[in-house]
Write a protein that holds these residues in place. Structure first.
Motif, PDB file in Angstrom:
ATOM      1  N   ALA A   1       0.822  -1.205   0.000  1.00 50.72           N
ATOM      2  CA  ALA A   1       0.000   0.000   0.000  1.00 50.72           C
ATOM      3  C   ALA A   1       0.857   1.257   0.000  1.00 50.72           C
ATOM      4  CB  ALA A   1      -0.932  -0.004   1.209  1.00 50.72           C
ATOM      5  N   ASN A   2       2.071   1.172   0.556  1.00 57.05           N
ATOM      6  CA  ASN A   2       2.983   2.311   0.576  1.00 57.05           C
ATOM      7  C   ASN A   2       3.835   2.417  -0.691  1.00 57.05           C
ATOM      8  OD1 ASN A   2       2.369   3.527   3.060  1.00 57.05           O
ATOM      9  ND2 ASN A   2       3.577   2.029   4.183  1.00 57.05           N
ATOM     10  N   GLY A   3       3.687   1.447  -1.595  1.00 62.12           N
ATOM     11  CA  GLY A   3       4.465   1.486  -2.828  1.00 62.12           C
ATOM     12  C   GLY A   3       5.918   1.090  -2.663  1.00 62.12           C
ATOM     13  N   TRP A   4       6.232   0.331  -1.620  1.00 59.78           N
ATOM     14  CA  TRP A   4       7.616  -0.046  -1.340  1.00 59.78           C
ATOM     15  C   TRP A   4       8.049  -1.329  -2.056  1.00 59.78           C
ATOM     16  CZ3 TRP A   4       7.041   0.634   4.671  1.00 59.78           C
ATOM     17  CH2 TRP A   4       6.935   1.993   4.966  1.00 59.78           C
ATOM     18  N   LEU A   5       7.105  -2.125  -2.527  1.00 63.35           N
ATOM     19  CA  LEU A   5       7.426  -3.378  -3.211  1.00 63.35           C
ATOM     20  C   LEU A   5       7.023  -3.283  -4.676  1.00 63.35           C
ATOM     21  CD1 LEU A   5       6.246  -6.142  -0.683  1.00 63.35           C
ATOM     22  CD2 LEU A   5       8.589  -5.437  -1.164  1.00 63.35           C
ATOM     23  N   HIS A   6       7.836  -3.895  -5.528  1.00 63.45           N
ATOM     24  CA  HIS A   6       7.501  -3.989  -6.951  1.00 63.45           C
ATOM     25  C   HIS A   6       7.823  -5.391  -7.437  1.00 63.45           C
ATOM     26  CE1 HIS A   6      11.799  -3.697  -7.860  1.00 63.45           C
ATOM     27  NE2 HIS A   6      11.847  -2.640  -7.063  1.00 63.45           N
ATOM     28  N   ALA A   7       7.565  -5.654  -8.690  1.00 59.00           N
ATOM     29  CA  ALA A   7       7.659  -7.023  -9.226  1.00 59.00           C
ATOM     30  C   ALA A   7       9.068  -7.589  -9.188  1.00 59.00           C
ATOM     31  CB  ALA A   7       7.121  -7.053 -10.656  1.00 59.00           C
ATOM     32  N   ARG A   8      10.086  -6.746  -9.036  1.00 60.27           N
ATOM     33  CA  ARG A   8      11.474  -7.236  -9.026  1.00 60.27           C
ATOM     34  C   ARG A   8      12.128  -7.066  -7.659  1.00 60.27           C
ATOM     35  NH1 ARG A   8      10.179  -4.579 -13.252  1.00 60.27           N
ATOM     36  NH2 ARG A   8      10.959  -2.612 -12.416  1.00 60.27           N
TER      37      ARG A   8
ATOM     38  N   THR B   1      13.583  -7.744  -4.032  1.00 60.11           N
ATOM     39  CA  THR B   1      14.031  -8.790  -3.118  1.00 60.11           C
ATOM     40  C   THR B   1      13.603  -8.357  -1.719  1.00 60.11           C
ATOM     41  OG1 THR B   1      15.938  -9.411  -4.458  1.00 60.11           O
ATOM     42  CG2 THR B   1      16.023  -9.973  -2.120  1.00 60.11           C
ATOM     43  N   VAL B   2      12.901  -9.221  -1.020  1.00 65.11           N
ATOM     44  CA  VAL B   2      12.404  -8.891   0.320  1.00 65.11           C
ATOM     45  C   VAL B   2      13.435  -9.352   1.345  1.00 65.11           C
ATOM     46  CG1 VAL B   2      10.543  -9.203   1.983  1.00 65.11           C
ATOM     47  CG2 VAL B   2      10.023  -9.148  -0.466  1.00 65.11           C
ATOM     48  N   ILE B   3      13.823  -8.436   2.233  1.00 69.78           N
ATOM     49  CA  ILE B   3      14.806  -8.720   3.279  1.00 69.78           C
ATOM     50  C   ILE B   3      14.125  -8.547   4.629  1.00 69.78           C
ATOM     51  CG2 ILE B   3      17.094  -8.155   4.200  1.00 69.78           C
ATOM     52  CD1 ILE B   3      17.207  -8.864   1.250  1.00 69.78           C
ATOM     53  N   GLU B   4      14.426  -9.435   5.581  1.00 69.15           N
ATOM     54  CA  GLU B   4      13.887  -9.267   6.933  1.00 69.15           C
ATOM     55  C   GLU B   4      14.901  -9.703   7.977  1.00 69.15           C
ATOM     56  OE1 GLU B   4      12.410  -7.594   9.038  1.00 69.15           O
ATOM     57  OE2 GLU B   4      10.304  -8.118   8.660  1.00 69.15           O
TER      58      GLU B   4
ATOM     59  N   TYR C   1      20.163  -5.906  12.082  1.00 66.30           N
ATOM     60  CA  TYR C   1      19.570  -4.700  11.501  1.00 66.30           C
ATOM     61  C   TYR C   1      20.474  -4.131  10.401  1.00 66.30           C
ATOM     62  CZ  TYR C   1      17.639  -5.033  16.255  1.00 66.30           C
ATOM     63  OH  TYR C   1      17.100  -5.482  17.442  1.00 66.30           O
ATOM     64  N   SER C   2      21.749  -3.913  10.744  1.00 67.86           N
ATOM     65  CA  SER C   2      22.677  -3.315   9.774  1.00 67.86           C
ATOM     66  C   SER C   2      22.903  -4.239   8.587  1.00 67.86           C
ATOM     67  CB  SER C   2      24.004  -2.966  10.448  1.00 67.86           C
ATOM     68  OG  SER C   2      24.606  -4.113  11.030  1.00 67.86           O
ATOM     69  N   GLU C   3      22.948  -5.548   8.834  1.00 76.66           N
ATOM     70  CA  GLU C   3      23.125  -6.494   7.729  1.00 76.66           C
ATOM     71  C   GLU C   3      21.907  -6.504   6.815  1.00 76.66           C
ATOM     72  OE1 GLU C   3      25.624  -9.063   6.496  1.00 76.66           O
ATOM     73  OE2 GLU C   3      26.446  -7.150   7.180  1.00 76.66           O
ATOM     74  N   SER C   4      20.739  -6.372   7.391  1.00 79.51           N
ATOM     75  CA  SER C   4      19.524  -6.320   6.573  1.00 79.51           C
ATOM     76  C   SER C   4      19.523  -5.075   5.693  1.00 79.51           C
ATOM     77  CB  SER C   4      18.283  -6.323   7.471  1.00 79.51           C
ATOM     78  OG  SER C   4      18.180  -7.526   8.199  1.00 79.51           O
ATOM     79  N   GLU C   5      19.905  -3.957   6.271  1.00 77.11           N
ATOM     80  CA  GLU C   5      19.973  -2.719   5.490  1.00 77.11           C
ATOM     81  C   GLU C   5      21.007  -2.834   4.368  1.00 77.11           C
ATOM     82  OE1 GLU C   5      20.838  -0.005   8.607  1.00 77.11           O
ATOM     83  OE2 GLU C   5      18.739   0.182   9.266  1.00 77.11           O
TER      84      GLU C   5
ATOM     85  N   ALA D   1      22.300  -3.708  -1.427  1.00 76.98           N
ATOM     86  CA  ALA D   1      23.056  -4.495  -2.405  1.00 76.98           C
ATOM     87  C   ALA D   1      22.142  -5.136  -3.450  1.00 76.98           C
ATOM     88  CB  ALA D   1      23.873  -5.567  -1.688  1.00 76.98           C
ATOM     89  N   THR D   2      20.936  -5.530  -3.044  1.00 81.61           N
ATOM     90  CA  THR D   2      20.006  -6.202  -3.965  1.00 81.61           C
ATOM     91  C   THR D   2      18.999  -5.230  -4.584  1.00 81.61           C
ATOM     92  OG1 THR D   2      18.450  -6.705  -2.173  1.00 81.61           O
ATOM     93  CG2 THR D   2      20.163  -8.350  -2.632  1.00 81.61           C
ATOM     94  N   ARG D   3      19.070  -3.948  -4.155  1.00 81.98           N
ATOM     95  CA  ARG D   3      18.046  -2.967  -4.532  1.00 81.98           C
ATOM     96  C   ARG D   3      16.653  -3.485  -4.155  1.00 81.98           C
ATOM     97  NH1 ARG D   3      19.929  -0.425 -10.419  1.00 81.98           N
ATOM     98  NH2 ARG D   3      21.988   0.292  -9.702  1.00 81.98           N
ATOM     99  N   GLY D   4      16.635  -4.125  -3.006  1.00 76.13           N
ATOM    100  CA  GLY D   4      15.389  -4.704  -2.514  1.00 76.13           C
ATOM    101  C   GLY D   4      14.758  -3.843  -1.430  1.00 76.13           C
ATOM    102  N   HIS D   5      13.930  -4.479  -0.607  1.00 76.05           N
ATOM    103  CA  HIS D   5      13.211  -3.764   0.454  1.00 76.05           C
ATOM    104  C   HIS D   5      13.370  -4.498   1.780  1.00 76.05           C
ATOM    105  CE1 HIS D   5      10.271  -1.509   2.661  1.00 76.05           C
ATOM    106  NE2 HIS D   5       9.561  -2.601   2.901  1.00 76.05           N
TER     107      HIS D   5
END
Length: 374
Positions: free
Chosen positions: A67-74, A76-79, A133-137, A142-146
Protein backbone atom coordinates in the motif's frame (compact mmCIF):
# COMPACT_ATOMS: atom_id res chain seq x y z
CA UNK A 1 -2.74 2.72 -14.67
CA UNK A 2 1.01 2.04 -14.60
CA UNK A 3 2.35 -1.55 -14.75
CA UNK A 4 3.79 -1.18 -11.22
CA UNK A 5 0.41 -0.06 -9.84
CA UNK A 6 -1.34 -2.95 -11.61
CA UNK A 7 1.19 -5.40 -10.15
CA UNK A 8 0.63 -4.02 -6.62
CA UNK A 9 -3.16 -4.33 -6.97
CA UNK A 10 -2.81 -7.95 -8.12
CA UNK A 11 -0.38 -8.67 -5.26
CA UNK A 12 -2.79 -7.29 -2.64
CA UNK A 13 -5.63 -9.35 -4.14
CA UNK A 14 -3.44 -12.48 -3.95
CA UNK A 15 -2.70 -11.92 -0.25
CA UNK A 16 -6.33 -11.12 0.59
CA UNK A 17 -7.50 -14.23 -1.28
CA UNK A 18 -5.07 -16.31 0.77
CA UNK A 19 -6.55 -14.78 3.94
CA UNK A 20 -10.10 -15.61 2.81
CA UNK A 21 -9.08 -19.27 2.45
CA UNK A 22 -7.90 -19.41 6.06
CA UNK A 23 -10.11 -20.08 9.08
CA UNK A 24 -9.55 -18.29 12.39
CA UNK A 25 -7.30 -19.86 15.04
CA UNK A 26 -8.77 -21.85 17.92
CA UNK A 27 -9.33 -20.70 21.50
CA UNK A 28 -8.48 -23.62 23.80
CA UNK A 29 -9.61 -23.81 27.46
CA UNK A 30 -6.86 -24.73 29.94
CA UNK A 31 -7.80 -26.17 33.33
CA UNK A 32 -5.74 -24.88 36.27
CA UNK A 33 -6.99 -26.95 39.24
CA UNK A 34 -5.49 -24.60 41.84
CA UNK A 35 -7.55 -21.64 40.68
CA UNK A 36 -11.30 -22.39 40.59
CA UNK A 37 -13.35 -19.53 39.22
CA UNK A 38 -10.51 -18.38 36.98
CA UNK A 39 -10.97 -19.57 33.39
CA UNK A 40 -7.84 -19.66 31.22
CA UNK A 41 -7.76 -19.84 27.42
CA UNK A 42 -4.97 -20.33 24.89
CA UNK A 43 -5.30 -18.55 21.53
CA UNK A 44 -3.66 -21.21 19.33
CA UNK A 45 -1.67 -19.26 16.77
CA UNK A 46 0.27 -22.38 15.76
CA UNK A 47 -2.63 -23.34 13.47
CA UNK A 48 -1.82 -20.62 10.93
CA UNK A 49 -0.52 -21.89 7.55
CA UNK A 50 3.07 -21.05 8.57
CA UNK A 51 2.64 -22.31 12.12
CA UNK A 52 2.94 -19.23 14.32
CA UNK A 53 1.56 -15.92 15.54
CA UNK A 54 3.93 -14.20 13.09
CA UNK A 55 1.72 -15.21 10.15
CA UNK A 56 -0.60 -12.32 11.06
CA UNK A 57 2.31 -9.89 11.27
CA UNK A 58 3.87 -10.99 7.98
CA UNK A 59 0.57 -10.58 6.14
CA UNK A 60 0.14 -7.10 7.60
CA UNK A 61 3.72 -6.11 6.77
CA UNK A 62 3.32 -7.17 3.14
CA UNK A 63 0.02 -5.32 2.75
CA UNK A 64 1.54 -2.24 4.41
CA UNK A 65 4.58 -2.32 2.11
CA UNK A 66 2.40 -2.79 -0.97
CA UNK A 67 0.00 0.00 0.00
CA UNK A 68 2.98 2.31 0.58
CA UNK A 69 4.46 1.49 -2.83
CA UNK A 70 7.62 -0.05 -1.34
CA UNK A 71 7.43 -3.38 -3.21
CA UNK A 72 7.50 -3.99 -6.95
CA UNK A 73 7.66 -7.02 -9.23
CA UNK A 74 11.47 -7.24 -9.03
CA UNK A 75 11.90 -6.55 -5.30
CA UNK A 76 14.03 -8.79 -3.12
CA UNK A 77 12.40 -8.89 0.32
CA UNK A 78 14.81 -8.72 3.28
CA UNK A 79 13.89 -9.27 6.93
CA UNK A 80 15.73 -9.32 10.26
CA UNK A 81 14.25 -12.11 12.33
CA UNK A 82 14.83 -14.83 14.90
CA UNK A 83 12.97 -17.21 12.61
CA UNK A 84 9.19 -17.28 12.83
CA UNK A 85 8.51 -13.95 11.10
CA UNK A 86 10.96 -14.95 8.38
CA UNK A 87 9.13 -18.24 7.81
CA UNK A 88 5.85 -16.39 7.36
CA UNK A 89 7.37 -13.70 5.16
CA UNK A 90 9.00 -16.37 2.97
CA UNK A 91 5.52 -17.84 2.52
CA UNK A 92 4.04 -14.53 1.35
CA UNK A 93 7.06 -13.71 -0.81
CA UNK A 94 6.57 -17.03 -2.60
CA UNK A 95 2.88 -16.20 -3.11
CA UNK A 96 3.97 -13.05 -4.95
CA UNK A 97 6.91 -14.63 -6.79
CA UNK A 98 9.47 -12.46 -4.96
CA UNK A 99 12.90 -13.60 -3.70
CA UNK A 100 13.31 -13.51 0.08
CA UNK A 101 16.35 -13.38 2.38
CA UNK A 102 16.16 -13.73 6.17
CA UNK A 103 18.95 -12.21 8.27
CA UNK A 104 19.10 -14.21 11.50
CA UNK A 105 21.39 -15.06 14.43
CA UNK A 106 23.52 -18.14 13.75
CA UNK A 107 21.96 -19.77 16.86
CA UNK A 108 18.48 -19.92 15.32
CA UNK A 109 16.73 -23.29 15.25
CA UNK A 110 17.75 -25.42 12.25
CA UNK A 111 14.08 -26.37 11.92
CA UNK A 112 13.27 -22.72 11.27
CA UNK A 113 16.01 -22.47 8.65
CA UNK A 114 14.56 -25.54 6.94
CA UNK A 115 11.08 -24.01 6.97
CA UNK A 116 12.33 -20.76 5.39
CA UNK A 117 14.10 -22.72 2.70
CA UNK A 118 10.99 -24.86 2.16
CA UNK A 119 9.12 -21.70 1.15
CA UNK A 120 11.93 -20.73 -1.22
CA UNK A 121 13.67 -18.22 1.04
CA UNK A 122 17.38 -17.83 1.71
CA UNK A 123 19.08 -17.47 5.10
CA UNK A 124 21.90 -15.06 5.92
CA UNK A 125 23.27 -15.99 9.36
CA UNK A 126 25.26 -13.61 11.59
CA UNK A 127 27.32 -14.46 14.66
CA UNK A 128 26.44 -11.23 16.50
CA UNK A 129 22.64 -10.98 16.91
CA UNK A 130 22.85 -7.20 17.32
CA UNK A 131 24.02 -6.85 13.68
CA UNK A 132 20.86 -8.23 12.07
CA UNK A 133 19.57 -4.70 11.50
CA UNK A 134 22.68 -3.32 9.77
CA UNK A 135 23.13 -6.49 7.73
CA UNK A 136 19.52 -6.32 6.57
CA UNK A 137 19.97 -2.72 5.49
CA UNK A 138 23.19 -3.61 3.68
CA UNK A 139 21.57 -6.51 1.83
CA UNK A 140 18.60 -4.36 0.86
CA UNK A 141 20.97 -1.81 -0.69
CA UNK A 142 23.06 -4.50 -2.41
CA UNK A 143 20.01 -6.20 -3.97
CA UNK A 144 18.05 -2.97 -4.53
CA UNK A 145 15.39 -4.70 -2.51
CA UNK A 146 13.21 -3.76 0.45
CA UNK A 147 13.97 -4.27 4.15
CA UNK A 148 10.59 -5.03 5.75
CA UNK A 149 11.87 -4.04 9.24
CA UNK A 150 9.29 -5.75 11.43
CA UNK A 151 10.75 -4.16 14.56
CA UNK A 152 9.86 -0.67 13.35
CA UNK A 153 6.62 -1.30 11.49
CA UNK A 154 4.87 -4.05 13.50
CA UNK A 155 2.76 -1.67 15.60
CA UNK A 156 1.62 0.46 12.65
CA UNK A 157 1.16 -2.19 9.94
CA UNK A 158 -1.67 -3.92 11.82
CA UNK A 159 -5.09 -2.31 11.89
CA UNK A 160 -5.61 -2.34 15.67
CA UNK A 161 -9.22 -1.13 15.46
CA UNK A 162 -10.66 -4.18 13.66
CA UNK A 163 -10.08 -6.11 10.40
CA UNK A 164 -9.95 -9.45 12.24
CA UNK A 165 -6.79 -8.62 14.15
CA UNK A 166 -5.91 -10.91 17.03
CA UNK A 167 -7.66 -8.71 19.62
CA UNK A 168 -10.97 -8.59 17.75
CA UNK A 169 -10.76 -12.34 17.20
CA UNK A 170 -10.25 -13.03 20.92
CA UNK A 171 -13.24 -10.95 22.01
CA UNK A 172 -15.47 -12.47 19.33
CA UNK A 173 -14.56 -16.01 20.44
CA UNK A 174 -15.09 -15.15 24.11
CA UNK A 175 -18.67 -13.88 23.66
CA UNK A 176 -20.41 -17.04 24.95
CA UNK A 177 -17.97 -17.86 27.75
CA UNK A 178 -18.78 -17.46 31.47
CA UNK A 179 -16.52 -14.40 31.70
CA UNK A 180 -16.65 -12.97 28.16
CA UNK A 181 -14.51 -9.92 28.88
CA UNK A 182 -11.09 -11.17 30.01
CA UNK A 183 -9.64 -9.70 33.17
CA UNK A 184 -6.22 -10.04 31.52
CA UNK A 185 -4.69 -10.83 28.16
CA UNK A 186 -1.09 -12.03 28.43
CA UNK A 187 1.43 -11.77 25.59
CA UNK A 188 5.20 -11.61 25.24
CA UNK A 189 7.13 -9.07 23.18
CA UNK A 190 9.33 -9.69 20.17
CA UNK A 191 8.67 -6.59 18.13
CA UNK A 192 6.10 -5.28 20.60
CA UNK A 193 3.49 -5.17 17.85
CA UNK A 194 1.11 -7.69 19.44
CA UNK A 195 0.94 -5.94 22.81
CA UNK A 196 0.50 -2.62 20.97
CA UNK A 197 -2.45 -4.05 19.01
CA UNK A 198 -4.03 -5.60 22.11
CA UNK A 199 -3.54 -2.52 24.27
CA UNK A 200 -4.88 -0.12 21.68
CA UNK A 201 -7.88 -2.32 20.88
CA UNK A 202 -9.11 -2.68 24.47
CA UNK A 203 -8.89 1.08 24.92
CA UNK A 204 -10.59 1.80 21.60
CA UNK A 205 -13.42 -0.64 22.37
CA UNK A 206 -13.67 0.63 25.98
CA UNK A 207 -13.05 -2.79 27.53
CA UNK A 208 -11.84 -3.10 31.11
CA UNK A 209 -9.40 -5.84 30.09
CA UNK A 210 -5.80 -5.25 31.13
CA UNK A 211 -2.70 -6.24 29.14
CA UNK A 212 0.22 -8.07 30.72
CA UNK A 213 3.52 -8.43 28.86
CA UNK A 214 6.11 -11.11 29.61
CA UNK A 215 9.84 -10.72 28.92
CA UNK A 216 12.60 -13.38 29.01
CA UNK A 217 16.19 -13.11 30.18
CA UNK A 218 18.64 -11.24 27.92
CA UNK A 219 16.04 -8.67 26.92
CA UNK A 220 15.64 -4.97 27.66
CA UNK A 221 11.85 -4.56 27.41
CA UNK A 222 11.16 -5.21 31.11
CA UNK A 223 13.88 -2.84 32.32
CA UNK A 224 12.68 -0.11 29.96
CA UNK A 225 9.07 -0.60 31.07
CA UNK A 226 10.04 -0.50 34.75
CA UNK A 227 12.00 2.72 34.19
CA UNK A 228 9.01 4.30 32.44
CA UNK A 229 6.64 3.14 35.20
CA UNK A 230 8.93 4.53 37.92
CA UNK A 231 9.60 7.78 36.09
CA UNK A 232 13.33 7.01 36.22
CA UNK A 233 14.16 7.54 32.58
CA UNK A 234 17.69 8.38 31.44
CA UNK A 235 18.16 11.25 29.01
CA UNK A 236 18.74 8.94 26.06
CA UNK A 237 15.55 6.96 26.92
CA UNK A 238 15.34 3.97 24.51
CA UNK A 239 18.94 4.17 23.41
CA UNK A 240 20.10 3.69 27.00
CA UNK A 241 18.76 0.12 27.03
CA UNK A 242 21.05 -2.15 25.01
CA UNK A 243 22.52 -5.61 25.46
CA UNK A 244 25.33 -7.32 23.58
CA UNK A 245 23.57 -10.69 23.48
CA UNK A 246 20.24 -12.12 22.31
CA UNK A 247 17.40 -13.93 24.04
CA UNK A 248 17.51 -17.72 24.40
CA UNK A 249 13.72 -17.87 24.09
CA UNK A 250 13.36 -17.63 20.33
CA UNK A 251 10.85 -15.14 18.99
CA UNK A 252 10.67 -12.88 22.05
CA UNK A 253 12.98 -10.51 23.89
CA UNK A 254 15.30 -8.00 22.21
CA UNK A 255 18.77 -6.56 22.91
CA UNK A 256 17.43 -3.05 22.25
CA UNK A 257 14.05 -1.33 22.75
CA UNK A 258 12.28 -1.62 19.40
CA UNK A 259 10.20 1.21 17.96
CA UNK A 260 7.05 -0.95 18.02
CA UNK A 261 7.20 -1.54 21.78
CA UNK A 262 4.70 0.83 23.44
CA UNK A 263 4.88 0.67 27.27
CA UNK A 264 1.96 3.10 27.64
CA UNK A 265 -0.61 0.48 26.52
CA UNK A 266 0.71 -2.25 28.85
CA UNK A 267 -0.68 -2.54 32.39
CA UNK A 268 1.97 -4.79 33.93
CA UNK A 269 5.10 -6.74 33.00
CA UNK A 270 6.88 -9.86 34.22
CA UNK A 271 10.47 -10.91 33.63
CA UNK A 272 10.76 -14.69 33.55
CA UNK A 273 13.92 -16.80 33.97
CA UNK A 274 14.58 -18.96 30.91
CA UNK A 275 14.52 -22.21 32.88
CA UNK A 276 11.04 -21.37 34.18
CA UNK A 277 9.80 -20.52 30.65
CA UNK A 278 11.01 -23.89 29.40
CA UNK A 279 9.64 -25.70 32.46
CA UNK A 280 6.25 -24.09 31.86
CA UNK A 281 6.43 -25.01 28.17
CA UNK A 282 7.08 -28.66 29.05
CA UNK A 283 4.34 -28.76 31.70
CA UNK A 284 1.84 -27.30 29.24
CA UNK A 285 2.89 -29.76 26.53
CA UNK A 286 2.12 -32.62 28.95
CA UNK A 287 -1.39 -31.22 29.51
CA UNK A 288 -2.16 -30.56 25.84
CA UNK A 289 -0.62 -33.76 24.48
CA UNK A 290 1.50 -31.82 21.97
CA UNK A 291 4.59 -29.67 22.02
CA UNK A 292 4.51 -25.88 22.31
CA UNK A 293 7.32 -23.35 22.00
CA UNK A 294 9.34 -21.48 24.60
CA UNK A 295 7.51 -18.16 24.22
CA UNK A 296 4.25 -19.94 25.09
CA UNK A 297 5.94 -21.14 28.27
CA UNK A 298 6.89 -17.55 29.12
CA UNK A 299 3.28 -16.49 28.58
CA UNK A 300 2.04 -19.27 30.87
CA UNK A 301 4.25 -18.03 33.70
CA UNK A 302 2.56 -14.63 33.38
CA UNK A 303 -0.85 -16.32 33.44
CA UNK A 304 0.02 -18.25 36.60
CA UNK A 305 1.31 -15.13 38.34
CA UNK A 306 -1.94 -13.28 37.56
CA UNK A 307 -4.18 -16.24 38.41
CA UNK A 308 -2.41 -16.63 41.76
CA UNK A 309 -2.90 -12.93 42.52
CA UNK A 310 -6.58 -13.01 41.49
CA UNK A 311 -7.23 -16.12 43.58
CA UNK A 312 -5.50 -14.62 46.62
CA UNK A 313 -7.66 -11.51 46.26
CA UNK A 314 -10.84 -13.59 45.96
CA UNK A 315 -11.42 -12.51 42.36
CA UNK A 316 -12.94 -14.55 39.53
CA UNK A 317 -12.77 -14.03 35.78
CA UNK A 318 -10.96 -15.12 32.65
CA UNK A 319 -7.40 -14.83 31.37
CA UNK A 320 -6.43 -15.26 27.71
CA UNK A 321 -2.90 -15.88 26.48
CA UNK A 322 -1.22 -16.88 23.24
CA UNK A 323 0.04 -20.26 22.14
CA UNK A 324 2.58 -18.69 19.81
CA UNK A 325 3.98 -21.63 17.84
CA UNK A 326 4.50 -25.37 17.81
CA UNK A 327 7.25 -26.94 19.85
CA UNK A 328 8.16 -29.20 16.95
CA UNK A 329 10.60 -26.49 15.82
CA UNK A 330 12.58 -26.89 19.06
CA UNK A 331 13.29 -30.61 19.25
CA UNK A 332 17.02 -29.93 19.07
CA UNK A 333 16.94 -27.38 21.93
CA UNK A 334 14.13 -26.89 24.48
CA UNK A 335 13.06 -30.54 24.28
CA UNK A 336 16.66 -31.81 24.28
CA UNK A 337 17.94 -32.51 27.81
CA UNK A 338 21.59 -32.50 26.71
CA UNK A 339 21.19 -29.06 25.10
CA UNK A 340 19.63 -27.71 28.29
CA UNK A 341 22.33 -29.23 30.51
CA UNK A 342 25.08 -27.65 28.40
CA UNK A 343 23.54 -24.26 29.16
CA UNK A 344 23.07 -24.91 32.86
CA UNK A 345 19.27 -24.78 32.72
CA UNK A 346 17.62 -26.77 35.54
CA UNK A 347 14.33 -27.36 33.79
CA UNK A 348 13.24 -30.32 35.95
CA UNK A 349 13.10 -28.12 39.06
CA UNK A 350 11.38 -25.34 37.10
CA UNK A 351 8.76 -27.71 35.73
CA UNK A 352 8.02 -28.95 39.26
CA UNK A 353 7.57 -25.34 40.40
CA UNK A 354 5.12 -24.69 37.57
CA UNK A 355 3.17 -27.84 38.42
CA UNK A 356 3.03 -26.85 42.10
CA UNK A 357 1.57 -23.47 41.20
CA UNK A 358 -0.92 -24.67 38.58
CA UNK A 359 -2.10 -27.75 40.46
CA UNK A 360 -1.69 -26.84 44.15
CA UNK A 361 -1.65 -23.04 44.25
CA UNK A 362 1.97 -22.60 45.37
CA UNK A 363 3.53 -19.21 44.69
CA UNK A 364 5.94 -18.88 41.78
CA UNK A 365 9.65 -18.45 42.56
CA UNK A 366 10.75 -14.96 43.56
CA UNK A 367 13.02 -14.92 40.52
CA UNK A 368 9.95 -13.89 38.49
CA UNK A 369 10.15 -10.09 38.53
CA UNK A 370 7.03 -7.91 38.41
CA UNK A 371 6.58 -4.28 37.37
CA UNK A 372 3.06 -2.79 37.43
CA UNK A 373 2.15 0.36 35.49
CA UNK A 374 2.47 3.50 37.57
Amino acid sequence: MTPSRSWAIAAIRTIEADFNRSADTHLIPLDLPAFPGIDVYLKDESSHPTGSLKHRLARSLFLYALANGWLHARSTVIEASSGSTAISEAYFARLLGLPFIAVMPATVSPDKIAAIEFYGGGCHLVQDPTTIYSESERLARATRGHFMDQFTYAERATDWRANNNIAESIFKQMELEQYPQPAWIVASAGTGGTTATLGRYVRYRRHGTRIACVDPENSVFFDFYAAVANGALPQDVRGHFNLDCGSRIEGIGRPRVEASFLPSVIDTMFKVPDALSIGAMRWLASKLGRRVGGSTGSNLVGVLALAHAMHTAGEQGSIVTLLCDSGDRYGHSYYNDAWLAERGLDVATAQAQIAACAESGAALPRSVQHAPQS
